[in-house]
Design a protein around this motif. Structure first.
Motif, PDB file in Angstrom:
ATOM      1  N   ALA A 115       0.841  -1.190   0.000  1.00 55.88           N
ATOM      2  CA  ALA A 115       0.000   0.000   0.000  1.00 55.88           C
ATOM      3  C   ALA A 115       0.881   1.246   0.000  1.00 55.88           C
ATOM      4  O   ALA A 115       1.975   1.238   0.574  1.00 55.88           O
ATOM      5  CB  ALA A 115      -0.921   0.013   1.216  1.00 55.88           C
ATOM      6  N   ARG A 116       0.406   2.303  -0.648  1.00 59.60           N
ATOM      7  CA  ARG A 116       1.118   3.570  -0.631  1.00 59.60           C
ATOM      8  C   ARG A 116       1.093   4.166   0.771  1.00 59.60           C
ATOM      9  O   ARG A 116       0.084   4.119   1.467  1.00 59.60           O
ATOM     10  CB  ARG A 116       0.472   4.552  -1.609  1.00 59.60           C
ATOM     11  N   SER A 117       2.230   4.752   1.167  1.00 59.17           N
ATOM     12  CA  SER A 117       2.328   5.466   2.430  1.00 59.17           C
ATOM     13  C   SER A 117       3.150   6.715   2.172  1.00 59.17           C
ATOM     14  O   SER A 117       4.376   6.697   2.250  1.00 59.17           O
ATOM     15  CB  SER A 117       2.979   4.590   3.504  1.00 59.17           C
ATOM     16  N   GLY A 118       2.481   7.807   1.838  1.00 56.55           N
ATOM     17  CA  GLY A 118       3.192   8.997   1.386  1.00 56.55           C
ATOM     18  C   GLY A 118       3.849   8.698   0.053  1.00 56.55           C
ATOM     19  O   GLY A 118       3.222   8.182  -0.865  1.00 56.55           O
ATOM     20  N   ASP A 119       5.149   8.981  -0.059  1.00 55.79           N
ATOM     21  CA  ASP A 119       5.899   8.662  -1.272  1.00 55.79           C
ATOM     22  C   ASP A 119       6.464   7.247  -1.239  1.00 55.79           C
ATOM     23  O   ASP A 119       7.046   6.782  -2.220  1.00 55.79           O
ATOM     24  CB  ASP A 119       7.049   9.660  -1.460  1.00 55.79           C
ATOM     25  N   SER A 120       6.312   6.584  -0.099  1.00 60.42           N
ATOM     26  CA  SER A 120       6.877   5.255   0.085  1.00 60.42           C
ATOM     27  C   SER A 120       5.820   4.175  -0.116  1.00 60.42           C
ATOM     28  O   SER A 120       4.643   4.462  -0.324  1.00 60.42           O
ATOM     29  CB  SER A 120       7.473   5.133   1.500  1.00 60.42           C
ATOM     30  N   TRP A 121       6.281   2.933  -0.060  1.00 58.97           N
ATOM     31  CA  TRP A 121       5.387   1.787  -0.078  1.00 58.97           C
ATOM     32  C   TRP A 121       5.444   1.098   1.272  1.00 58.97           C
ATOM     33  O   TRP A 121       6.520   0.850   1.811  1.00 58.97           O
ATOM     34  CB  TRP A 121       5.816   0.786  -1.160  1.00 58.97           C
ATOM     35  N   ARG A 122       4.273   0.799   1.840  1.00 55.84           N
ATOM     36  CA  ARG A 122       4.218  -0.071   3.010  1.00 55.84           C
ATOM     37  C   ARG A 122       4.107  -1.498   2.495  1.00 55.84           C
ATOM     38  O   ARG A 122       3.259  -1.814   1.666  1.00 55.84           O
ATOM     39  CB  ARG A 122       3.017   0.254   3.893  1.00 55.84           C
ATOM     40  N   LEU A 165       6.939  -2.928   6.901  1.00 58.38           N
ATOM     41  CA  LEU A 165       8.070  -2.023   6.763  1.00 58.38           C
ATOM     42  C   LEU A 165       7.796  -1.063   5.619  1.00 58.38           C
ATOM     43  O   LEU A 165       6.897  -1.284   4.815  1.00 58.38           O
ATOM     44  CB  LEU A 165       9.364  -2.807   6.535  1.00 58.38           C
ATOM     45  N   ASN A 166       8.549   0.020   5.577  1.00 55.22           N
ATOM     46  CA  ASN A 166       8.380   1.016   4.525  1.00 55.22           C
ATOM     47  C   ASN A 166       9.558   0.980   3.562  1.00 55.22           C
ATOM     48  O   ASN A 166      10.720   0.945   3.996  1.00 55.22           O
ATOM     49  CB  ASN A 166       8.252   2.428   5.119  1.00 55.22           C
ATOM     50  N   ILE A 167       9.249   0.999   2.271  1.00 55.03           N
ATOM     51  CA  ILE A 167      10.276   1.062   1.235  1.00 55.03           C
ATOM     52  C   ILE A 167      10.251   2.470   0.653  1.00 55.03           C
ATOM     53  O   ILE A 167       9.298   2.854  -0.016  1.00 55.03           O
ATOM     54  CB  ILE A 167      10.011   0.036   0.124  1.00 55.03           C
ATOM     55  N   ILE A 168      11.291   3.259   0.941  1.00 53.33           N
ATOM     56  CA  ILE A 168      11.336   4.623   0.425  1.00 53.33           C
ATOM     57  C   ILE A 168      11.666   4.595  -1.066  1.00 53.33           C
ATOM     58  O   ILE A 168      12.178   3.586  -1.583  1.00 53.33           O
ATOM     59  CB  ILE A 168      12.353   5.490   1.192  1.00 53.33           C
ATOM     60  N   PRO A 169      11.386   5.673  -1.810  1.00 55.56           N
ATOM     61  CA  PRO A 169      11.622   5.671  -3.261  1.00 55.56           C
ATOM     62  C   PRO A 169      13.050   5.309  -3.649  1.00 55.56           C
ATOM     63  O   PRO A 169      13.265   4.580  -4.619  1.00 55.56           O
ATOM     64  CB  PRO A 169      11.260   7.097  -3.670  1.00 55.56           C
ATOM     65  N   HIS A 170      14.039   5.801  -2.903  1.00 55.48           N
ATOM     66  CA  HIS A 170      15.433   5.499  -3.249  1.00 55.48           C
ATOM     67  C   HIS A 170      15.699   3.997  -3.159  1.00 55.48           C
ATOM     68  O   HIS A 170      16.311   3.413  -4.070  1.00 55.48           O
ATOM     69  CB  HIS A 170      16.390   6.242  -2.316  1.00 55.48           C
ATOM     70  N   THR A 171      15.234   3.369  -2.079  1.00 54.03           N
ATOM     71  CA  THR A 171      15.451   1.932  -1.915  1.00 54.03           C
ATOM     72  C   THR A 171      14.746   1.147  -3.013  1.00 54.03           C
ATOM     73  O   THR A 171      15.288   0.175  -3.552  1.00 54.03           O
ATOM     74  CB  THR A 171      14.957   1.477  -0.532  1.00 54.03           C
ATOM     75  N   ALA A 172      13.532   1.571  -3.358  1.00 50.31           N
ATOM     76  CA  ALA A 172      12.792   0.898  -4.429  1.00 50.31           C
ATOM     77  C   ALA A 172      13.523   0.995  -5.758  1.00 50.31           C
ATOM     78  O   ALA A 172      13.478   0.068  -6.576  1.00 50.31           O
ATOM     79  CB  ALA A 172      11.398   1.503  -4.556  1.00 50.31           C
ATOM     80  N   GLU A 173      14.233   2.116  -5.975  1.00 46.63           N
ATOM     81  CA  GLU A 173      14.911   2.349  -7.255  1.00 46.63           C
ATOM     82  C   GLU A 173      16.212   1.575  -7.378  1.00 46.63           C
ATOM     83  O   GLU A 173      16.551   1.080  -8.468  1.00 46.63           O
ATOM     84  CB  GLU A 173      15.187   3.850  -7.414  1.00 46.63           C
ATOM     85  N   VAL A 174      16.975   1.457  -6.279  1.00 47.63           N
ATOM     86  CA  VAL A 174      18.325   0.881  -6.368  1.00 47.63           C
ATOM     87  C   VAL A 174      18.387  -0.575  -5.921  1.00 47.63           C
ATOM     88  O   VAL A 174      19.475  -1.158  -5.871  1.00 47.63           O
ATOM     89  CB  VAL A 174      19.345   1.719  -5.561  1.00 47.63           C
ATOM     90  N   THR A 175      17.245  -1.176  -5.586  1.00 44.61           N
ATOM     91  CA  THR A 175      17.201  -2.587  -5.227  1.00 44.61           C
ATOM     92  C   THR A 175      16.054  -3.257  -5.991  1.00 44.61           C
ATOM     93  O   THR A 175      15.281  -2.589  -6.684  1.00 44.61           O
ATOM     94  CB  THR A 175      16.979  -2.790  -3.716  1.00 44.61           C
ATOM     95  N   THR A 176      15.929  -4.552  -5.810  1.00 44.15           N
ATOM     96  CA  THR A 176      14.832  -5.287  -6.449  1.00 44.15           C
ATOM     97  C   THR A 176      13.524  -5.142  -5.688  1.00 44.15           C
ATOM     98  O   THR A 176      12.486  -5.612  -6.166  1.00 44.15           O
ATOM     99  CB  THR A 176      15.174  -6.780  -6.556  1.00 44.15           C
ATOM    100  N   LEU A 177      13.541  -4.482  -4.538  1.00 46.68           N
ATOM    101  CA  LEU A 177      12.323  -4.395  -3.724  1.00 46.68           C
ATOM    102  C   LEU A 177      11.236  -3.566  -4.394  1.00 46.68           C
ATOM    103  O   LEU A 177      10.055  -3.709  -4.083  1.00 46.68           O
ATOM    104  CB  LEU A 177      12.640  -3.830  -2.332  1.00 46.68           C
ATOM    105  N   GLY A 178      11.615  -2.698  -5.326  1.00 43.70           N
ATOM    106  CA  GLY A 178      10.622  -1.907  -6.035  1.00 43.70           C
ATOM    107  C   GLY A 178       9.726  -2.746  -6.932  1.00 43.70           C
ATOM    108  O   GLY A 178       8.676  -2.273  -7.378  1.00 43.70           O
ATOM    109  N   ALA A 179      10.130  -3.983  -7.205  1.00 45.27           N
ATOM    110  CA  ALA A 179       9.341  -4.856  -8.082  1.00 45.27           C
ATOM    111  C   ALA A 179       8.508  -5.868  -7.297  1.00 45.27           C
ATOM    112  O   ALA A 179       7.878  -6.741  -7.898  1.00 45.27           O
ATOM    113  CB  ALA A 179      10.263  -5.593  -9.049  1.00 45.27           C
TER     114      ALA A 179
END
Length: 205
Positions: A115-122, A165-179
């Motif tokens: 789920a979206r949480s601000g600019d991050s993903w929960r 946990l929260n995945i911030i945009p930077h972490t989503a971009e530079v790791t596989t967690l964004g997928a």
């Protein structure tokens, strides 16, 4: 030892089944800096470099993956085309930006909510009962090799737990967690300090 701070995303280029499974992994590093025998965390799994080559920025290295490792990690993880979070082993004097990580997978979790949480993903992850006692709110956990902070933990009647946990945009971009998607399976490594504390408490009991 590692810190859970991913430095690159690699991709499995090819695999061959020998005595063990051998995987060739591409990466944007300089092959001159990849030593034979070095340890590299591949989505949280510590593996040993047995060969390497390529050119600066377009390198590759090979690892042998035992049957035990295959059985302890998500199904299909070691197939051609799979992206992997990469982190070379920690060196003395390096910044400890995440937390102490061993590269030994303790169990496999499953994404049960996004789920979206601000600019991050929960991200909500279901963890097996064997790991539940070691997961605590505001504690550290490694998910596919990425050091993250647990926000909340919800214990389940069957002894398992779900943590968020929260995945911030930077972490989503530079790791596989964004997928990640619901149903995705991930490698989990609990905080090594929690492991020893739980062991001491069990002996007191």
């Amino acid at each position: 030892m590692f810190t859970g701070i991913v430095t690159a995303i690699g991709t499995i280029r090819e695999t061959t089944q020998q005595g063990d499974l051998r995987a060739v992994i591409t990466c944007p590093w300089d092959p001159a800096g990849i030593a034979i025998g070095a340890s590299i965390a591949c989505s949280g799994t510590c593996l040993t470099v047995v060969d390497r080559g390529g050119s600066p920025g377009d390198a590759w290295f090979a690892v042998d993956i035992s049957g035990e490792t295959v059985s302890c990690t998500p199904a299909g993880r070691w197939t051609t085309g799979t992206p992997l979070n990469l982190e070379p082993a920690l060196r003395l004097g390096d910044e400890l930006g995440g937390h102490i990580v061993t590269g030994h997978v303790d169990g496999v979790g499953a994404v049960v909510g996004l789920a979206r949480s601000g600019d991050s993903w929960r991200v909500d992850i279901a963890a097996p009962a064997a790991l539940a006692p070691y997961i605590a709110a505001k504690g550290s956990i490694t998910v596919d090799g990425v050091s993250l902070t647990v926000n909340v933990v919800a214990d389940q009647p069957d002894g398992t737990c779900r943590f968020a946990l929260n995945i911030i945009p930077h972490t989503a971009e530079v790791t596989t967690l964004g997928a990640l998607a619901e149903g995705s399976e991930v490698n989990l490594e609990i905080d090594v300090l929690a492991r020893y504390l739980q062991r001491m408490n069990s002996l007191r009991g």
